[in-house]
Scaffold this motif. Structure first.
Motif, PDB file in Angstrom:
ATOM      1  N   GLY A  73       0.816  -1.211   0.000  1.00 55.86           N
ATOM      2  CA  GLY A  73       0.000   0.000   0.000  1.00 55.86           C
ATOM      3  C   GLY A  73       0.849   1.259   0.000  1.00 55.86           C
ATOM      4  O   GLY A  73       0.508   2.250  -0.650  1.00 55.86           O
ATOM      5  N   LEU A  74       1.961   1.224   0.713  1.00 51.04           N
ATOM      6  CA  LEU A  74       2.844   2.404   0.764  1.00 51.04           C
ATOM      7  C   LEU A  74       3.428   2.715  -0.616  1.00 51.04           C
ATOM      8  O   LEU A  74       3.790   3.857  -0.903  1.00 51.04           O
ATOM      9  CB  LEU A  74       3.982   2.186   1.772  1.00 51.04           C
ATOM     10  N   TYR A  75       3.508   1.697  -1.462  1.00 49.84           N
ATOM     11  CA  TYR A  75       3.981   1.923  -2.836  1.00 49.84           C
ATOM     12  C   TYR A  75       2.814   2.217  -3.781  1.00 49.84           C
ATOM     13  O   TYR A  75       2.999   2.265  -4.991  1.00 49.84           O
ATOM     14  CB  TYR A  75       4.761   0.712  -3.335  1.00 49.84           C
ATOM     15  N   GLY A  76       1.620   2.362  -3.245  1.00 45.11           N
ATOM     16  CA  GLY A  76       0.478   2.771  -4.056  1.00 45.11           C
ATOM     17  C   GLY A  76      -0.310   1.630  -4.659  1.00 45.11           C
ATOM     18  O   GLY A  76      -1.181   1.859  -5.500  1.00 45.11           O
ATOM     19  N   LEU A  77      -0.047   0.401  -4.235  1.00 43.47           N
ATOM     20  CA  LEU A  77      -0.824  -0.729  -4.770  1.00 43.47           C
ATOM     21  C   LEU A  77      -2.200  -0.766  -4.120  1.00 43.47           C
ATOM     22  O   LEU A  77      -2.321  -0.568  -2.905  1.00 43.47           O
ATOM     23  CB  LEU A  77      -0.116  -2.057  -4.470  1.00 43.47           C
ATOM     24  N   HIS A  86       6.331  -4.449  -4.726  1.00 42.79           N
ATOM     25  CA  HIS A  86       5.752  -3.495  -5.692  1.00 42.79           C
ATOM     26  C   HIS A  86       6.276  -3.742  -7.102  1.00 42.79           C
ATOM     27  O   HIS A  86       6.143  -2.881  -7.966  1.00 42.79           O
ATOM     28  CB  HIS A  86       6.048  -2.052  -5.250  1.00 42.79           C
TER      29      HIS A  86
END
Lengths: 245, 256
Positions: free
Chosen positions: A104-108, A153
């Motif tokens: 999630g921190l990488y935008g997934l 990611h």
């Protein structure tokens, strides 16, 4: 697309009065499996920590796919997956939750990251350990978890700092096969290692770093052919010691 | 390139909330219990022996300050303990490696700490209001001053979490600065009751302005104009927030 995954120009790093990197120049082509070799204290970890943004450079330019690591840090960090030598797995969460958050921190998106986590945990034999806190895992399992975290990611460049340090032979060979597969699929991989055998098996090119300088950078065959002597013997001896240990 | 801006930020906020909610017995309930004990001891036990202050029973007068003490401790501890621990075991690098901007990182850590402060504050406030049969005079002022107090101490927590080298250092700020300022900040008395020199000294204490604003929100009573409290606290919040962003940007004790 920039043909070079990594361009390092005149990179210096000082820790107070100690000069750790003394003007490194390096170009690594996209899709290459690259090995950075050198004894302890040569500057390998410092170099990769600079690439990942964990260490500040003193001087020089570093670009990842043409993007400056400082000016374009948000773009650059999307490209990089780093597995460090030291275990740094957040002890508050289970392995599964830790990886979900990391994705999630990488935008997934949630659905995407859940699928990815399951796939990687299964691939690395960690699925049955997913509800454990990372600090309760064995050394070998922690090492696998570190690699899964770096891959979460699906980065364009995978940087592995001593990925097989302290792992058994079976896992080492399994990991080698997986890394070769990732590389064939187009991922650029940068590996630091003490093991010459590992570099020979995996790398297209290697650079040997000694006392903060690149001593030689070429294909592994040419490095062996050129050096004919002491330095390679040092690695071979150390490598064999590690293998027999 | 993935459109990661909001997903990344929301994930970090969720992660920070999950962290303290997973340890409720350490992060939420102790603050509520200690505030309840203050209410019982100072309010129902000793409070009856103290005459009214500005027309309020003693427990009513000190209640807003007691709520703020819980908010201050919770917001500060959340940020300082997590950041220090994450630096200590290097798991902070999981955040530093991601494409989050430094502003986003600080925003998420601050929001996590504010939420912990607000949970403690709102629960204590609701319990106290029921026990004391105390209606809230201005909900807007109450929430604004609760939020500003929480923001200020979340930022102090981030700064201390970055600066600290030992666990002991984390307690330095709370033991030697916050606790004395709390007790000298007009929580337990009105500054009208003080000699002039001490009254003037109290005006240098930032906690006095927080208590003044929050007390207005609950009781409708303030010792200095509300606008001064609001302006000073807003200025301090903005300054501290951007200072913490700057510390992240230069990698203060985060990068070698």
């Amino acid at each position: 697309m920039n043909p070079f995954a990594l361009t390092i120009c005149n990179l210096h790093k000082n820790f107070h009065s100690l000069e750790v990197l003394k003007g490194i120049n390096l170009n690594i082509k996209s899709g290459m499996f690259f090995g950075l070799l050198g004894p302890n204290g040569a500057g390998k970890s410092t170099t990769i920590n600079i690439l990942a943004g964990l260490t500040l450079k003193s001087k020089g330019d570093v670009k990842i796919f043409g993007y400056d690591i400082e000016k374009d840090y948000k773009t650059v960090r999307q490209f990089i997956g780093l597995s460090q030598q030291e275990f740094n797995l957040d002890r508050f969460f289970t392995l599964h939750d830790l990886l979900l958050y990391q994705g999630g921190l990488y935008g997934l998106r949630q659905t995407e990251v859940k699928k990815r986590v399951e796939e990687l945990l299964q691939r690395f034999g960690l699925w049955e350990h997913r509800h454990q806190k990372p600090h309760r895992l064995s050394g070998g399992l922690k090492r696998r978890a570190m690699i899964v975290k770096a891959l979460i990611h699906d980065p364009k460049i995978l940087i592995l700092d001593e990925p097989t340090a302290g792992v058994d032979v079976e896992l080492r060979h399994d990991l080698w096969n997986y890394l070769k597969k990732l590389n064939r699929e187009g991922k650029t991989i940068i590996l630091t290692t003490h093991y010459l055998e590992e570099a020979k098996t995996l790398c297209d090119e290697i650079a040997i770093l000694l006392e903060g300088k690149i001593l030689i950078h070429d294909s592994i065959e040419k490095v062996i052919e050129h050096s004919k002597g002491d330095l390679i013997n040092y690695f071979i001896e150390e490598d064999q010691e590690q293998v027999h240990a | 390139m993935r459109n990661h801006y909001w997903i990344s930020l929301w994930t970090l906020i969720r992660r920070e909330i999950a962290r303290f909610m997973g340890m409720r017995n350490m992060t939420i309930f102790p603050q509520m219990i200690s505030t309840a004990l203050y209410i019982i001891i100072f309010g129902f036990s000793l409070g009856g022996r103290i005459k009214e202050i500005h027309g309020f029973h003693y427990i009513e007068f000190i209640f807003p300050g007691l709520v703020l003490m819980g908010v201050i401790t919770s917001s500060y501890n959340n940020a300082s303990n997590y950041l220090f621990m994450a630096r200590y075991d290097t798991s902070i690098q999981d955040i530093l490696l991601t494409p989050l901007s430094y502003l986003q990182m600080v925003f998420a850590f601050t929001i996590g700490s504010i939420i912990r402060g607000l949970i403690v504050g709102v629960l204590v406030l609701a319990t106290g209001c029921i026990l004391l049969k105390l209606p809230i005079y201005s909900m807007a002022a109450t929430l604004i001053f609760l939020l500003l107090t929480s923001l200020i101490f979340a930022s102090f927590g981030i700064i201390t979490g970055l600066w600290a080298e030992r666990w002991e250092d984390l307690a330095l700020f709370i033991n030697y600065i916050v606790t004395p300022l709390n007790f000298l900040g007009g929580i337990f008395y009105s500054i009208d009751m003080l000699p002039p020199w001490w009254r003037h000294l109290s005006l240098l204490n930032p906690i006095f302005y927080m208590v003044n604003g929050f007390r207005y929100g609950i009781l409708g009573f303030n010792e200095i104009p509300l606008s001064i409290s609001f302006a000073l606290m807003s200025a301090l919040s903005i300054f501290l927030f951007f200072w913490t962003v700057y510390l992240f940007k230069i990698g203060y004790k985060l990068k070698t």
